[in-house]
Design an enzyme around this catalytic site. Sequence first.
Site, mmCIF file in Angstrom:
data_model
loop_
_atom_site.group_PDB
_atom_site.id
_atom_site.type_symbol
_atom_site.label_atom_id
_atom_site.label_comp_id
_atom_site.label_asym_id
_atom_site.label_seq_id
_atom_site.Cartn_x
_atom_site.Cartn_y
_atom_site.Cartn_z
ATOM 1 C CE LYS A 1 -0.663 0.202 5.114
ATOM 2 N NZ LYS A 1 -1.480 0.370 6.068
ATOM 3 N N GLY A 2 2.110 1.021 0.139
ATOM 4 C CA GLY A 2 2.929 2.226 0.127
ATOM 5 C C GLY A 2 4.326 1.741 -0.750
ATOM 6 C CG LEU B 1 8.400 -1.532 -4.329
ATOM 7 C CD1 LEU B 1 8.752 -2.044 -4.784
ATOM 8 C CD2 LEU B 1 7.339 -2.783 -3.826
ATOM 9 N N GLY B 2 10.155 -1.551 -0.274
ATOM 10 C CA GLY B 2 11.659 -1.201 1.208
ATOM 11 C C GLY B 2 10.862 -1.142 2.944
ATOM 12 N N GLY B 3 9.395 -1.012 2.191
ATOM 13 C CA GLY B 3 8.787 -0.630 3.851
ATOM 14 C C GLY B 3 9.364 -0.230 4.617
ATOM 15 C CE LYS C 1 21.271 1.038 11.659
ATOM 16 N NZ LYS C 1 19.394 1.777 12.156
ATOM 17 C CB ILE D 1 13.802 3.130 17.811
ATOM 18 C CG1 ILE D 1 13.759 2.129 17.305
ATOM 19 C CG2 ILE D 1 13.888 4.931 17.268
ATOM 20 C CD1 ILE D 1 12.688 2.450 16.857
ATOM 21 C CD GLU E 1 13.649 2.217 28.873
ATOM 22 O OE1 GLU E 1 13.008 1.586 30.290
ATOM 23 O OE2 GLU E 1 13.827 3.006 28.369
ATOM 24 C CG HIS F 1 49.309 -8.984 16.413
ATOM 25 N ND1 HIS F 1 48.471 -8.609 17.571
ATOM 26 C CD2 HIS F 1 50.159 -7.940 16.119
ATOM 27 C CE1 HIS F 1 48.469 -7.476 18.594
ATOM 28 N NE2 HIS F 1 50.119 -7.765 17.783
#
Length: 450
Positions: free
Chosen positions: A33-34, A36-38, A49, A181, A200, A437
């Site tokens: 409905k929106g 592509l890729g959500g 990111k 998030i 929090e 190393h």
Amino acid sequence: MSKKIVIIGAGPGGESAAKQAAKKGAQVTLVEKGDLGGVCLNCGCIPSKTLLEAGRLLHQVRCASGYCVGHENLKVQWDLLQKRKTTMVSSLRSALHQNLTRLGVRIVPGCAGFASPHKLQVQTLEGEETILFDAAVIATGSQPFFPQPFHAFHNDILDNKSALNLSHIPARVTIVGGGAIGCEFACLFHEFGSQVTLIEKTQGLLPGEDPAVVRVLQSSFAKRGIKVLTGVTVTQVTKKDNEWHCQLSDNSIVMSDDLLVCAGRSPVSDGLGLDKASIKTENRKIAVGNNLQTSQQHIYAVGDINGLSLLAHAASMQAEAAVSHIMGEKLAYQNDLVPKCLYTWPEVASVGENLESAQAKGVTPKSQRFFFQASPKAMAGNDTEGLMQVISDKSSPHRILGAQIAGPHATELIHVFSVGLRARMTLPDLREVIFAHPTLSEGIREAILK
């Protein structure tokens, strides 16, 4: 005759299901409905990111103050960064469309709802379309949840989508929710110059994560000036003269120019007609069995909608497992092997069991740690915050149960342990691996040698 498979939702789960089903010879219809890729591609993983990497780069340059000059006046050009983000998302969305089309996936833009267990009704711009199917995969994802007292202001409060598309960097921002998030946005806005208060309700950030890595992140936030308030809740919200006032359960008040709520997500199931397909739900989530099957055995649910894991890569793997089962193959999805990654600085990542969860399962766990302060590679990069922790089973002979990392490149390093868990490796097995190393990953061997 090839199977007719319909997929509802084109986020990571739906995309993966469509690709895998098409490659296996099925007739695939993908309804979205929106865009592509959500959420992941459009207003989640990828755009966040992009912004976070810019913030991380600023942080790294500022940390090099001992041997670099001219860093004092560094700042981000927000409009250019937003343009880069938008261009990148658009490019990836276009590539996704081309890839799906090349594989023969029929993409139908519209809102889908079940009319019966084998019939889907889709409302498109041209009208209503009926789709009959042999099997279906529901991958409709989740959306931000605004509990009280925030619900009344949900049109004005920032969520993950609107926060990524701000036209400005907030001068002062209050972030409610210290999960992944919330912590990422706290890191991002603070690095770009915002005064950040992170609230929090539990006693520490990242509920469910091991206390060892939580302490690293919380200490780092405090040193950098991110104000973290734990063990308190917001009891009342008001907005006065474009200023948000959050009254807390300890009667203190936090004021800010913007308010971002990251208090959880709820499955997107409204309008799906689940009752018409006799699909059972539990607290709005679709109940699934071992093969991601719903109460209707030919209908599957993957990703956020089933509540097993709210992570894009989990949705993708669930989709692969579901399609495999539809096609008569055997690919098991293992929820306990899903790595969790946090793209703050320092990064945080984990996979498998931590000390508390292992003990809860009746296992006698052993914890071994390596601190990045002892890593030559971390020292060279001036990035020594944090640690690695390896959890093993004392009684079985030292089978690896999980790992937690807080520190440089944690989100990449964690996959060493993901492989180890998948292969059911023991500590002696991992000790025999030769790590180069100097690298950050050689700290893994140092931890298990202790």
